[in-house]
Design an enzyme around this catalytic site. Structure first.
Site, PDB file in Angstrom:
ATOM      1  N   TYR A  70       0.818  -1.215   0.000  1.00  0.00           N
ATOM      2  CA  TYR A  70       0.000   0.000   0.000  1.00  0.00           C
ATOM      3  C   TYR A  70       0.847   1.259   0.000  1.00  0.00           C
ATOM      4  CZ  TYR A  70      -4.281  -2.378  -0.381  1.00  0.00           C
ATOM      5  OH  TYR A  70      -5.291  -3.126  -0.916  1.00  0.00           O
ATOM      6  N   ARG A  73       1.361   1.933  -3.545  1.00  0.00           N
ATOM      7  CA  ARG A  73       0.147   2.473  -4.176  1.00  0.00           C
ATOM      8  C   ARG A  73      -0.120   3.907  -3.737  1.00  0.00           C
ATOM      9  NH1 ARG A  73      -5.065  -0.983  -4.187  1.00  0.00           N
ATOM     10  NH2 ARG A  73      -5.580   0.654  -5.682  1.00  0.00           N
ATOM     11  N   GLN A 105     -15.112   3.463  -7.709  1.00  0.00           N
ATOM     12  CA  GLN A 105     -14.377   2.325  -7.142  1.00  0.00           C
ATOM     13  C   GLN A 105     -12.924   2.705  -6.899  1.00  0.00           C
ATOM     14  OE1 GLN A 105     -15.777  -1.532  -9.341  1.00  0.00           O
ATOM     15  NE2 GLN A 105     -15.965   0.170 -10.760  1.00  0.00           N
ATOM     16  N   ASN A 106     -12.550   3.932  -7.293  1.00  0.00           N
ATOM     17  CA  ASN A 106     -11.147   4.331  -7.186  1.00  0.00           C
ATOM     18  C   ASN A 106     -10.817   4.804  -5.775  1.00  0.00           C
ATOM     19  OD1 ASN A 106     -11.125   3.756  -9.844  1.00  0.00           O
ATOM     20  ND2 ASN A 106     -11.003   5.869 -10.579  1.00  0.00           N
ATOM     21  N   ASP A 108      -7.857   6.515  -5.228  1.00  0.00           N
ATOM     22  CA  ASP A 108      -6.709   7.405  -5.420  1.00  0.00           C
ATOM     23  C   ASP A 108      -6.962   8.866  -5.055  1.00  0.00           C
ATOM     24  OD1 ASP A 108      -8.142   8.465  -7.701  1.00  0.00           O
ATOM     25  OD2 ASP A 108      -7.339   6.825  -8.924  1.00  0.00           O
ATOM     26  N   HIS A 123     -14.953   1.982  -2.455  1.00  0.00           N
ATOM     27  CA  HIS A 123     -13.896   1.044  -2.075  1.00  0.00           C
ATOM     28  C   HIS A 123     -12.889   1.680  -1.105  1.00  0.00           C
ATOM     29  CE1 HIS A 123     -14.570  -1.790  -5.778  1.00  0.00           C
ATOM     30  NE2 HIS A 123     -15.522  -1.869  -4.874  1.00  0.00           N
ATOM     31  N   CYS A 135     -12.818  -0.204  15.559  1.00  0.00           N
ATOM     32  CA  CYS A 135     -13.469   0.409  16.728  1.00  0.00           C
ATOM     33  C   CYS A 135     -13.830   1.872  16.478  1.00  0.00           C
ATOM     34  CB  CYS A 135     -12.597   0.271  17.975  1.00  0.00           C
ATOM     35  SG  CYS A 135     -11.296   1.493  18.099  1.00  0.00           S
ATOM     36  N   CYS A 152      -4.061   2.080  16.835  1.00  0.00           N
ATOM     37  CA  CYS A 152      -5.286   2.823  17.113  1.00  0.00           C
ATOM     38  C   CYS A 152      -5.251   3.388  18.534  1.00  0.00           C
ATOM     39  CB  CYS A 152      -6.453   1.850  16.948  1.00  0.00           C
ATOM     40  SG  CYS A 152      -8.012   2.446  17.591  1.00  0.00           S
ATOM     41  N   GLY A 192     -14.542   3.797 -17.413  1.00  0.00           N
ATOM     42  CA  GLY A 192     -13.280   3.158 -17.027  1.00  0.00           C
ATOM     43  C   GLY A 192     -13.415   2.010 -16.053  1.00  0.00           C
TER      44      GLY A 192
END
Ligand code: OAD
Ligand code: ZN
Length: 246
Positions: A70, A73, A105-106, A108, A123, A135, A152, A192
């Protein structure tokens, strides 16, 4: 341009005449900003490991590895700019106000970066993290690199990216809003997305079943093309500015 100009003219007329438009977008919307799609050539999910990493089980097993994926990304998404497709959708939102509902659904954040304030990120978002035990609510954290392991405040569980993983459900409120809006929309604009992932595909099909004209913008035939009133075969960054021009 490779698509049919007559189809573009008909689609433009529908968009200009519509008071309620449901927009559904996927990874292809950000392709021209330089982000990989999931299923295209060189797509993220082509690499099997990526699919294995986007699960709660993978995070429980090896959180460092999942965070490394991640981190990459996030770096990619934070370093690129919205393209003319995102800007066109922001303009359409400004024009229609409550008459537009955009479910993306992106993850970014590029739609918001283009100035659209109301897209629902079904998403989740790479810009947010959340408690892995759930929580509390997700919150924005743009630190790079993210200082994993971080926990957390509420319960001490590890923080994770606030994106939806395989095997996890979507926010039911997003879906309810999407289906309810789609049932009364005049146009459903699909941009897209391969149409291979639920529930985005059903949202489009259901809106069309209730009478919305489905306009599909994609350089390749998508699974939704057979339900489309107009198929605009081209990249979002080139098609959308012309589609929404008045
Ligand atoms: P996909 O990678 O499945 O599909 C991307 C689509 O974009 C393909 O149909 C391409 O032909 C199209 N495309 C490529 N370049 C384009 C361009 N310049 N303009 C317009 N379209 C273009 O991505 P999604 O449909 O977004 O979920 O995938 C849906 C979900 O599957 C993702 O959100 C992700 C993945 O599993 C989660 O992570 C939960
Ligand atoms: Zn917690």
């Amino acid at each position: 341009m490779s698509f049919d100009e007559a189809a573009l003219a008909r689609a433009r007329e529908r968009v200009a005449g519509a008071e309620r438009i449901l927009v559904l977008s996927g990874a292809g919307l950000s392709a021209e900003s330089g982000l990989d799609t999931f299923r295209g050539a060189g797509g993220l999910w082509r690499n099997h490991r990526a699919t294995d990493l986007a699960t709660p089980e993978a995070f429980a097993r090896d959180p460092d590895l999942v965070w490394a994926f991640y981190e990459a990304r996030r770096a990619a998404a934070f370093d690129v700019e919205p393209n003319p497709g995102h800007h066109a959708l922001a303009l359409l939102e400004e024009r229609l106000g409550d008459g537009l509902l955009h479910l993306t659904q992106n993850v970014d954040g590029l739609i918001a970066a283009a100035g659209a304030r109301r897209a629902l990120e079904i998403h989740g978002s790479l810009r947010q993290v959340r408690c892995s035990r759930g929580c509390s609510e997700p919150f924005e954290d743009l630190r790079r690199p993210f200082p994993h392991p971080a926990v957390c405040d509420g319960c001490g569980s590890l923080l994770r990216p606030a994106v939806v993983w395989f095997g996890e459900g979507l926010d039911p409120d997003h879906l309810d809003r999407g289906f309810a809006f789609g049932a009364r929309a005049e146009v459903v604009l699909v941009v897209g997305t391969s149409g291979q992932v639920e529930p985005a595909a059903s949202l489009a099909r259901e809106a069309a079943r209730h009478g919305a004209a489905l306009i599909d913008v994609n350089p390749e035939p998508s699974l939704l093309a057979s339900h489309a009133t107009e198929v605009l075969t081209g990249p979002a960054g080139a098609v959308l500015p012309r589609l929404i021009a008045t």
